[in-house]
Scaffold this motif. Structure first.
Motif, PDB file in Angstrom:
ATOM      1  N   ILE A   1      -0.192  10.826   6.131  1.00 24.37           N
ATOM      2  CA  ILE A   1      -1.083  10.199   5.074  1.00 24.37           C
ATOM      3  C   ILE A   1      -1.273   8.766   5.448  1.00 24.37           C
ATOM      4  CG2 ILE A   1      -1.297   9.783   2.656  1.00 24.37           C
ATOM      5  CD1 ILE A   1      -1.262  12.702   2.927  1.00 24.37           C
ATOM      6  N   ASN A   2      -2.549   8.244   5.209  1.00 26.42           N
ATOM      7  CA  ASN A   2      -2.827   6.904   5.541  1.00 26.42           C
ATOM      8  C   ASN A   2      -3.149   6.287   4.359  1.00 26.42           C
ATOM      9  OD1 ASN A   2      -3.593   4.456   6.604  1.00 26.42           O
ATOM     10  ND2 ASN A   2      -5.601   5.054   7.238  1.00 26.42           N
TER      11      ASN A   2
ATOM     12  N   VAL B   1       9.762  11.978   1.460  1.00 29.78           N
ATOM     13  CA  VAL B   1       8.583  11.294   1.770  1.00 29.78           C
ATOM     14  C   VAL B   1       8.914   9.879   2.358  1.00 29.78           C
ATOM     15  CG1 VAL B   1       6.536  10.364   0.842  1.00 29.78           C
ATOM     16  CG2 VAL B   1       7.125  12.490  -0.045  1.00 29.78           C
ATOM     17  N   PHE B   2       8.318   9.656   3.218  1.00 32.65           N
ATOM     18  CA  PHE B   2       8.867   8.612   4.303  1.00 32.65           C
ATOM     19  C   PHE B   2       7.925   7.577   4.564  1.00 32.65           C
ATOM     20  CE2 PHE B   2      12.517   7.587   7.192  1.00 32.65           C
ATOM     21  CZ  PHE B   2      11.998   6.319   7.910  1.00 32.65           C
ATOM     22  N   THR B   3       8.069   6.278   3.953  1.00 32.55           N
ATOM     23  CA  THR B   3       6.769   5.279   4.357  1.00 32.55           C
ATOM     24  C   THR B   3       7.083   4.385   5.751  1.00 32.55           C
ATOM     25  OG1 THR B   3       7.738   3.601   3.292  1.00 32.55           O
ATOM     26  CG2 THR B   3       6.277   5.150   1.956  1.00 32.55           C
ATOM     27  N   THR B   4       6.187   4.048   6.529  1.00 30.38           N
ATOM     28  CA  THR B   4       6.342   3.413   7.606  1.00 30.38           C
ATOM     29  C   THR B   4       5.340   2.643   8.104  1.00 30.38           C
ATOM     30  OG1 THR B   4       6.999   3.464   9.923  1.00 30.38           O
ATOM     31  CG2 THR B   4       5.918   5.547   9.071  1.00 30.38           C
TER      32      THR B   4
ATOM     33  N   VAL C   1       4.070   8.530   5.570  1.00 30.52           N
ATOM     34  CA  VAL C   1       2.881   7.758   5.240  1.00 30.52           C
ATOM     35  C   VAL C   1       2.808   6.375   5.217  1.00 30.52           C
ATOM     36  CG1 VAL C   1       1.922   6.987   2.862  1.00 30.52           C
ATOM     37  CG2 VAL C   1       3.412   8.960   2.785  1.00 30.52           C
ATOM     38  N   THR C   2       1.791   5.822   5.789  1.00 29.22           N
ATOM     39  CA  THR C   2       1.494   4.436   6.615  1.00 29.22           C
ATOM     40  C   THR C   2       0.692   3.661   5.615  1.00 29.22           C
ATOM     41  OG1 THR C   2       1.580   2.974   8.272  1.00 29.22           O
ATOM     42  CG2 THR C   2      -0.147   4.837   8.187  1.00 29.22           C
TER      43      THR C   2
ATOM     44  N   ALA D   1       0.844  -1.307  -0.036  1.00 28.67           N
ATOM     45  CA  ALA D   1      -0.054  -0.052  -0.075  1.00 28.67           C
ATOM     46  C   ALA D   1       0.733   1.371   0.050  1.00 28.67           C
ATOM     47  CB  ALA D   1      -1.114  -0.105   1.303  1.00 28.67           C
ATOM     48  N   ALA D   2       1.639   1.382   0.961  1.00 26.59           N
ATOM     49  CA  ALA D   2       2.480   2.635   1.116  1.00 26.59           C
ATOM     50  C   ALA D   2       3.345   2.997   0.012  1.00 26.59           C
ATOM     51  CB  ALA D   2       2.958   2.829   2.590  1.00 26.59           C
TER      52      ALA D   2
END
Lengths: 89, 393
Positions: free
Chosen positions: B345-346, B310-313, B329-330, B168-169
């Motif tokens: 951001i979800n 922009v960092f996804t976690t 962003v998760t 997703a992320a």
């Protein structure tokens, strides 16, 4: 018969990723596909979208992530017990 | 914001060298760790100022010293800093003047205070505060101007990954990356240690054969380095890069793991490979040669000119950078609910079937432009600054 959701990350893929935990007999769905689960599979794991013959490439994200080390039936769990990867060596 | 912004522009600060800042801070940069306390005190006394404390600059030699000095200069050159005060001790190998000269090439004002020249901490702080307050006053009136989003450089990174990141992320961030590149902007991805096993797929995305070879070489170098440090025979296969948590989460092979991460760089051609903290020469997608440590990677990207990260976690991490907005962003709605003060951001709504990868990608792109125009990211609001760490060799 419970409907569960899965995601196919690329149109060429022969596996989908389950978006929730599923039980044998659950129907896993995307907008345009339905697959009956042949076993219990956890969220985040992969399910075969078709019969995959021993030696065939496993495709996820439209790329080969490994090959089938045995025949895998549609609806079965696809993971380290039936995928091999020559790039992991 | 939608009414104010057209989709191809953001409001930024033009710098003399043609770069565009999305923030207007004055940076206080110690040339050596011995100057950290003085730098911190100066920054604490002047508004709109950030200090960049680090443990480096002493007893380093060769390529390691070169990388540290390059990265420190690159911090000062980042367009989110309007001007810089260099704080030196006086006896360090990396001379404060070299740092000043390196940053001054951008045309931005650079001042200097050297502790041993001033006499003591109090005198150095006093002089530093006076110099910095003048710099702040000079830039307080600078206005944001509309600039084309082709001037944006965005770094993409993941950390605290879980099973949702790869489905997703990261795909949503990849979709955002495509938007940026399609608007002639630049995207930097890195984490070479996480790319092993998928080098053939990356090489295929290279714009030409030379870039393909550079990608393969960078991954080869990282693998050799891992081989040297990893003496334990248990870790002699690449598959050992997959953690137990990865397997439990559903990742079966090293290629699959790498693909989940690569996804966030989108699908556009890779135009080049840049060294750590070096600026891409053109626009489009670039790979930076850096290992996977969250802070080291982000610092390298900021050194490469990135104005936004922009960092996804999946599991959730609160970290930020002192002068660069980090947008979190998760893909995990539970993490979002739990850490909504940290995560912007979800993308978990993709998993719930309430949105698509493309829609969240578009939402992210619009959010990047809004943050570029001044909207604060959650990490900024809470003052997170942990991600400034320079990689060592």
């Amino acid at each position: 018969m419970t409907e569960r959701s899965m995601i196919v990350l690329h149109p060429n893929d022969n596996v989908a990723v389950l978006l929730e935990d599923i039980k044998t007999g659950d129907v896993c769905c995307t907008k345009d596909r339905k697959i009956v689960a042949a076993e219990d599979i956890e969220f985040g794991h992969k399910i075969a979208l078709s019969d995959i013959i021993h030696g065939t490439d496993i495709l996820k994200y439209g790329e080969k992530i490994g090959h089938a080390t045995q025949d895998i039936n549609c609806g079965e769990w696809v993971h380290v017990h039936n995928i091999g990867s020559e790039r992991g060596k | 914001m939608r009414g104010v912004l057209t989709i191809t522009h953001f409001l930024g600060y033009e710098r003399p060298d043609g770069q565009v800042g999305v923030r207007n801070y004055i940076g206080v940069i110690p040339s050596v760790f011995c100057a950290n306390r003085v730098a911190k005190q100066i920054a604490s006394q002047v508004k709109n100022t950030v200090s960049l404390c680090h443990p480096l600059g002493c007893s380093q030699v060769g390529a390691d010293l070169e990388q540290t000095s390059r990265a420190l200069i690159a911090m000062g050159c980042n367009p989110n800093l309007a001007a810089v005060l260099v704080v030196g001790l006086g006896c360090e190998r990396f001379k404060p003047d070299e740092l000043v000269e390196g940053i001054a090439k951008t045309g931005k004002p650079v001042q200097k205070v050297v502790i041993q020249n001033e006499g003591d901490t109090l005198k150095a702080v006093d002089k530093g505060v006076r110099l910095t307050r003048r710099l702040v006053a000079d830039f307080a009136m600078q206005k944001r101007e509309p600039v084309d989003c082709s001037r944006l450089i965005v770094g993409v990174k993941c950390g605290g990954t879980d099973a949702t990141s790869g489905i997703a992320a990261n795909p949503a961030v990849g979709s955002m990356a495509n938007c940026i590149v399609d608007h002639n902007g630049t995207v930097i991805f890195s984490e070479v240690t996480e790319l092993l096993g998928a080098e053939h797929i990356l090489a295929r995305r290279a714009v030409n054969k030379q870039v393909a070879n550079e990608i393969l070489h960078a991954i080869d170098r990282t693998e050799n380095k891992l081989r040297i440090v990893g003496g334990d025979p248990k870790y002699k296969h690449r598959s050992s890069l997959i953690s137990t948590g990865n397997f439990d989460g559903g990742v079966s092979t090293v290629v699959e793991k790498a693909l989940g991460g690569i996804y966030k760089s989108g699908s556009r051609p890779i135009n080049g490979v840049v060294d750590y903290a070096c600026r891409p020469e053109g626009q489009g997608v670039y790979m930076m040669d850096s290992p996977g440590h969250d802070g080291e990677v982000v610092t390298g990207m900021v050194g490469g000119g990135a104005q936004i990260i922009v960092f996804t976690t999946g599991r959730g991490t609160p970290t930020g950078f002192p002068f660069v907005p980090v947008i979190k962003v998760t893909g995990n709605s539970e993490t979002f609910a739990k850490m909504h003060e940290n995560i912007d951001i979800n993308a978990g709504v993709i998993i719930e079937g309430r949105s698509t990868i493309e829609d969240i990608g578009q939402q992210l792109f619009e959010n990047v432009l809004a943050v570029a125009s001044g909207k604060m990211s959650k990490a900024e609001i809470l003052g997170h600054d942990e991600l400034f760490c320079i990689a060592r060799l």
